[in-house]
Design a protein around this motif. Structure first.
Motif, PDB file in Angstrom:
ATOM      1  N   UNK A 253      84.903  51.171 -13.053  1.00 47.12           N
ATOM      2  CA  UNK A 253      84.416  50.081 -12.209  1.00 47.12           C
ATOM      3  C   UNK A 253      84.824  50.308 -10.766  1.00 47.12           C
ATOM      4  N   UNK A 254      84.125  49.632  -9.861  1.00 42.10           N
ATOM      5  CA  UNK A 254      84.500  49.584  -8.444  1.00 42.10           C
ATOM      6  C   UNK A 254      84.492  48.142  -7.975  1.00 42.10           C
ATOM      7  N   UNK A 255      85.338  47.862  -7.007  1.00 42.96           N
ATOM      8  CA  UNK A 255      85.454  46.502  -6.486  1.00 42.96           C
ATOM      9  C   UNK A 255      84.622  46.320  -5.218  1.00 42.96           C
ATOM     10  N   UNK A 256      84.133  45.117  -5.043  1.00 38.42           N
ATOM     11  CA  UNK A 256      83.480  44.690  -3.819  1.00 38.42           C
ATOM     12  C   UNK A 256      83.915  43.253  -3.541  1.00 38.42           C
ATOM     13  N   UNK A 257      83.597  42.748  -2.339  1.00 35.04           N
ATOM     14  CA  UNK A 257      83.819  41.337  -2.023  1.00 35.04           C
ATOM     15  C   UNK A 257      82.549  40.812  -1.359  1.00 35.04           C
ATOM     16  N   UNK A 258      82.110  39.624  -1.782  1.00 35.07           N
ATOM     17  CA  UNK A 258      80.867  39.052  -1.270  1.00 35.07           C
ATOM     18  C   UNK A 258      81.080  38.500   0.135  1.00 35.07           C
ATOM     19  N   UNK A 259      80.173  38.850   1.054  1.00 41.28           N
ATOM     20  CA  UNK A 259      80.268  38.373   2.433  1.00 41.28           C
ATOM     21  C   UNK A 259      79.451  37.106   2.671  1.00 41.28           C
ATOM     22  N   UNK A 260      78.648  36.726   1.677  1.00 42.44           N
ATOM     23  CA  UNK A 260      77.828  35.528   1.773  1.00 42.44           C
ATOM     24  C   UNK A 260      77.412  35.127   0.360  1.00 42.44           C
ATOM     25  N   UNK A 261      76.926  33.898   0.176  1.00 40.33           N
ATOM     26  CA  UNK A 261      76.455  33.516  -1.158  1.00 40.33           C
ATOM     27  C   UNK A 261      75.282  34.384  -1.574  1.00 40.33           C
ATOM     28  N   UNK A 262      75.235  34.730  -2.851  1.00 38.95           N
ATOM     29  CA  UNK A 262      74.170  35.594  -3.335  1.00 38.95           C
ATOM     30  C   UNK A 262      73.946  35.333  -4.813  1.00 38.95           C
ATOM     31  N   UNK A 263      72.720  35.513  -5.243  1.00 42.55           N
ATOM     32  CA  UNK A 263      72.378  35.441  -6.662  1.00 42.55           C
ATOM     33  C   UNK A 263      71.818  36.795  -7.067  1.00 42.55           C
ATOM     34  N   UNK A 264      72.367  37.362  -8.113  1.00 44.17           N
ATOM     35  CA  UNK A 264      71.955  38.694  -8.541  1.00 44.17           C
ATOM     36  C   UNK A 264      70.601  38.633  -9.246  1.00 44.17           C
ATOM     37  N   UNK A 265      69.958  39.781  -9.452  1.00 46.29           N
ATOM     38  CA  UNK A 265      68.652  39.786 -10.132  1.00 46.29           C
ATOM     39  C   UNK A 265      68.656  39.106 -11.492  1.00 46.29           C
ATOM     40  N   UNK A 266      69.779  39.137 -12.206  1.00 45.83           N
ATOM     41  CA  UNK A 266      69.812  38.504 -13.525  1.00 45.83           C
ATOM     42  C   UNK A 266      70.238  37.039 -13.463  1.00 45.83           C
ATOM     43  N   UNK A 267      70.541  36.550 -12.239  1.00 46.80           N
ATOM     44  CA  UNK A 267      70.864  35.136 -12.089  1.00 46.80           C
ATOM     45  C   UNK A 267      72.330  34.803 -11.952  1.00 46.80           C
ATOM     46  N   UNK A 268      73.206  35.788 -11.778  1.00 51.22           N
ATOM     47  CA  UNK A 268      74.633  35.517 -11.566  1.00 51.22           C
ATOM     48  C   UNK A 268      74.828  35.026 -10.137  1.00 51.22           C
ATOM     49  N   UNK A 269      75.466  33.849  -9.982  1.00 47.38           N
ATOM     50  CA  UNK A 269      75.707  33.296  -8.651  1.00 47.38           C
ATOM     51  C   UNK A 269      77.103  33.684  -8.174  1.00 47.38           C
ATOM     52  N   UNK A 270      77.165  34.099  -6.922  1.00 46.97           N
ATOM     53  CA  UNK A 270      78.415  34.579  -6.336  1.00 46.97           C
ATOM     54  C   UNK A 270      78.580  33.884  -4.989  1.00 46.97           C
TER      55      UNK A 270
END
Length: 363
Positions: A253-270
């Motif tokens: 795995x690799x880590x990232x950090x969200x810089x803004x709200x986002x919803x992934x193609x499968x519908x995961x909200x971040x």
């Protein structure tokens, strides 16, 4: 910050990997060149790294890699149990990388000891122990940088460390900390990874003799005088190696950090500031993308073993060249590789992927 959001679907992981603006790689306060950088800063340092692994440089390294691989394989006993990870993968990884970097052969034992301690520290999950291991490796790297700077005053070796010392970014030389960070990424990050890749491939071939014979034939064909099909054979061989790694991905795995709200193609909200984990293992087994068959040709285009996007592994071509060299040398020197009877392979414990011990018998 709570637990990171784990992305497991292929579409989600791919989207996050491709969008370096929304999914920042600045996940640590420590300097990581170029992995922990974003935007123009990442681009500038990534160009430096890419220049050390051009197709021409990789092609020029292949005879050396083959020579090292043959030497390591020649030291392995026949008809008795050997560990394909420690006796083959780790020895080859350290020896080949020392040659590529222009580091003294006498440092090999120290690097092997460090690899063992690094694995132990990662499993223990002790931040202080991990910090001590990282500091110890920085000392190894710094000593080799100092040796190269001293050599450059007299003669200029043609190796990756020397080329890196000559690089500039924005009109200035790289700082000592930046050079050590790049070399730490190449060595600390890649030594164990290559050894685990060797283990994954050898395990698959030992367990599936038909594929072992196919890979043996392809490897031997690459050394024949008639090289009219060399490119085709190399492409098929690389696809098989990549499929082995997709099914049992050693890059977890690799880590990232969200810089803004986002919803992934499968519908995961971040949400903004959320930590994100790109789960390469899960993504590379997503049943919506991959069948349950070992199918190198069909799965090649979607394989995420070496990542994707701006942070795709810069050493992909070098890794394939290394794997072709060591697997080719092993198969060329044997008629059969078999699982060791009565011995069970041992997997690395999380957060490390792949095999820790892989007992096999060479015939």
């Amino acid at each position: 910050m709570g637990d990171p959001v784990r992305l497991v679907r292929h579409a989600d992981v791919l989207a996050a990997a491709m969008d370096a603006t929304t999914f920042s790689s600045r996940t640590s306060t420590h300097l990581h060149v170029p992995n922990g950088m974003d935007g123009d800063e990442h681009r500038m340092f990534r160009e430096i790294v890419d220049r050390q692994m051009t197709p021409q440089i990789v092609a020029e390294l292949e005879p050396m890699l083959a020579e090292v691989a043959r030497g390591v394989v020649a030291e392995l006993p026949r008809g008795t149990v050997v560990d394909a990870v420690r006796d083959l993968g780790e020895i080859f990884a350290v020896r080949a990388q020392c040659r590529w970097l222009g580091w003294a052969p006498g440092i090999e034992a120290e690097m092997l000891d460090w690899m063992a301690e690094n694995y132990a520290a990662a499993r223990a999950g002790d931040p202080e122990r991990n910090a001590a291991v990282a500091a110890a490796f920085d000392e190894i790297v710094a000593s080799q940088v100092a040796a190269h700077r001293d050599m450059s005053n007299r003669t200029k070796p043609a190796d990756a460390t020397s080329r890196l010392l000559d690089e500039q970014v924005e009109g200035r030389e790289l700082s000592h900390e930046e050079i050590v960070s790049v070399l730490r990424n190449w060595t600390a990050g890649d030594l164990g990874s290559l050894a685990r890749c060797v283990g994954v491939v050898v395990h698959r071939l030992a367990e599936h003799p038909r594929w072992q014979q196919r890979v043996r034939m392809l490897c031997r064909a690459l050394h024949q005088p008639n090289r009219s099909r060399a490119a085709e054979n190399t492409a098929e061989l690389d696809a098989i190696l990549a499929e082995c790694l997709r099914i049992d991905d050693p890059f977890v795995a690799n880590r990232r950090v969200a810089t803004c709200p986002v919803t992934t193609p499968s519908g995961v909200t971040i949400d903004t500031g959320d930590g994100v984990l790109l789960d390469w293992v899960a993504a590379n087994r997503d049943p919506e993308v991959f069948s349950d068959r070992f199918d190198p040709a069909a799965h090649a285009d979607d394989n995420l073993v070496f990542g994707a996007g701006p942070h795709v592994c810069p050493g992909r071509d070098l890794s394939f060249a290394e794997l072709r060299a060591v697997i080719g040398a092993l198969l060329d020197a044997t008629e059969q590789i078999e699982p060791a009877p009565g011995r069970t392979p041992t997997r690395h414990r999380p957060p490390i992927g792949g095999w820790e011990e892989l007992p096999v018998v060479l015939r």
